[in-house]
Each structure stands twice: as C-alpha cells, then as structure tokens.
Design an enzyme around this catalytic site. Structure first.
Site, PDB file in Angstrom:
ATOM      1  N   SER A  15       1.006  -1.122   0.462  1.00  0.00           N
ATOM      2  CA  SER A  15      -0.428   0.046   0.276  1.00  0.00           C
ATOM      3  C   SER A  15       0.836   0.928   0.013  1.00  0.00           C
ATOM      4  O   SER A  15       1.931   1.201   0.001  1.00  0.00           O
ATOM      5  CB  SER A  15      -0.947   0.129   0.426  1.00  0.00           C
ATOM      6  OG  SER A  15      -0.103  -0.118   2.382  1.00  0.00           O
ATOM      7  N   TYR A 151       7.879   7.102  16.694  1.00  0.00           N
ATOM      8  CA  TYR A 151       8.752   6.729  15.371  1.00  0.00           C
ATOM      9  C   TYR A 151       9.515   8.323  14.597  1.00  0.00           C
ATOM     10  O   TYR A 151      10.711   7.843  13.494  1.00  0.00           O
ATOM     11  CB  TYR A 151       7.155   7.569  14.358  1.00  0.00           C
ATOM     12  CG  TYR A 151       7.443   7.653  12.946  1.00  0.00           C
ATOM     13  CD1 TYR A 151       7.240   6.733  12.431  1.00  0.00           C
ATOM     14  CD2 TYR A 151       7.088   8.856  12.833  1.00  0.00           C
ATOM     15  CE1 TYR A 151       7.034   6.551  10.799  1.00  0.00           C
ATOM     16  CE2 TYR A 151       6.799   8.951  10.932  1.00  0.00           C
ATOM     17  CZ  TYR A 151       7.024   7.589  10.270  1.00  0.00           C
ATOM     18  OH  TYR A 151       6.871   8.256   9.087  1.00  0.00           O
TER      19      TYR A 151
END
Length: 262
Positions: A15, A151
C-alpha cells in the site's frame, strides 16, 4: 526506461508509497520483488504490474523470515540491484502516555527490521560490485514533531545508521545510499499508526488527507534514486521545517509547537 532489467526489492509494497513505487519502477522496466506481511494485498499489486514481479511475503521483525526471504530473492534473480527499505509504522500519542510496548514495536519494525534486511543483502551487493540502498525515512528523521516520539526516534536512528554505512563503503564497492525524507503524503499511514497502548489509530489525519499524492511522491523518489542523491526531501511547505530547524531554530520550535500534529 531508466531502470530496465534492474532488480528492485521494495518492502512495505502492499500500500501507500511502497505500492506507488512498485508501479513506477515497473513502468521504468525494472524486475521487481515486492514484500509485505499481507500476501493478498501483494497479489493485488502484482496484478497491476506488467513486468516481472516476485512476491515474497515477509515479516521484517522476524530474523528467520528475513534470511529465508533473502535466499529466495537471490535464488530467483541472482542479484539485487536496488533495495528500497520502505516498510514502517507510525504513531499518534504523547510521550507521557505512550507505553513501552509501542516504543519497542516501532523500533523493531522501522529500525531493526530495516537494518537487519540491509545487512543480509549488503554482502551480495559487495560481491556483485554494485548496488543501491534507498531508505524511506521522514521529515521527522531530521526534526522532532508532536505525537511522534518513537516514530521520530526510529527515523533519526536510520539516518545515523545509513550515513555511517555510506562512509564505511569503499569507492570500489560502487554501492550508494539514498535517504528519502517525505513530508505529508496521502496514504493510510495514519490509519495503521499506533495509539499509546499499541492499538490502531484508524483515522485519516487532516494533514495526511491534504498531503502530496503517493504517485507524485514515488516519481520524485525514483528521480532521486536514479541520480544517486544522498538525501532528498519530498513534500510541500512541511519540508520547510527542516530548514527552519537548521537555520532558524527559534522559528522552528515556535511553529512545531503550534502546528496541528494530526
């Protein structure tokens, strides 16, 4: 056909940016390896690709899975010309709320999984006498940003690792590193991001919704790889944060503390 007959391995290809990269490389004549955990999604991507394409289902956090995947790829193509480390996961939670399991999971996927796959492929590139390794980082690999502590840490770590690797490689190795730093790209990354407790965020960020189209991002990434650029920033006004942090840090901290992080 800039990449004709080049063997290109893309992780996180089911994706988003990874899928868009698969289509762009195929259009440019590359022979593909596409990897992700969801085989049914990889099959869907492969159906849209006209050139040669090998599916290798892969859990990037599993060392045994990585070793098997690399051997499968080498047995099939005998070489890997370009590795695109794109697999990753994001986060939407405050530091004070984020559980340790989230910090560790993000580092396992974004950092350890990426460098472990790179280390397994690197000897084959050295033996072959050429290769290129691209790593999809983020603008938060260069700056901090609210709700992205783990992150950002994982992306900062990738910069340190791959910059060091490029310095260690000898000119005769003929191996190049390209660090790619996208800003807000319209993908499902926020849907799959982790909440403070490890559950899925399952929302489309407003900033993500208004972000650059993934196909345009992929085109820019291919251009950077083709030119063997060491580092490239891809986005719109959001990438200005990198330059503000570097040259106008007071302005950066003022903007970053006020911008809507979702």
């Amino acid at each position: 056909m800039q990449f004709i007959d080049k063997v290109v391995w893309i992780t996180g290809a089911s994706s988003g940016i990874g899928e868009a990269l698969a289509y762009q490389f195929a259009h440019q004549g590359a022979k593909l390896i596409i990897s992700a955990r969801r085989e049914e999604e990889l099959q869907r991507v492969k159906q849209n690709i006209k050139s040669e394409c090998l599916i290798i289902t892969l859990d990037i956090t599993d060392s045994t899975s990585l070793a098997t995947a690399v051997q499968t790829a080498i047995n099939h193509y005998q070489k890997i010309d370009i590795l695109v480390n794109n697999a990753g996961i994001s986060q939407r939670s405050l530091v004070v709320d984020t559980q340790e399991i989230v910090d560790r999971k993000i580092m396992e996927i974004n950092y350890f999984g990426t460098i472990n796959l790179t280390k397994k492929i690197l000897p084959y590139m050295i033996a072959h006498g050429s290769g290129q390794i691209a790593v999809v980082s983020s603008i938060v690999g260069a700056v901090g940003f609210p709700l992205r502590s783990a992150y950002a840490a994982s992306k900062h770590a990738l910069h340190g690792f791959f910059e060091t690797l490029q310095l260690e490689l000898k000119p005769e190795n003929n191996i190049f590193i390209t660090i790619i730093c996208p800003g807000r790209i319209k993908t499902n990354i926020s849907y799959n991001a982790l909440n403070y407790d490890g559950s899925a965020y399952q929302k489309m960020d407003e900033g993500q919704e208004k972000g650059m189209n993934a196909d345009i991002c992929a085109q820019k990434i291919l251009a950077a790889i083709y030119r063997k650029k060491r580092e490239v920033y891809i986005g719109s006004f959001d990438i200005l944060l990198i330059y503000f942090k570097r040259y106008l840090p007071t302005l950066f901290y003022w903007i970053a503390s006020r911008v809507k992080p979702t």
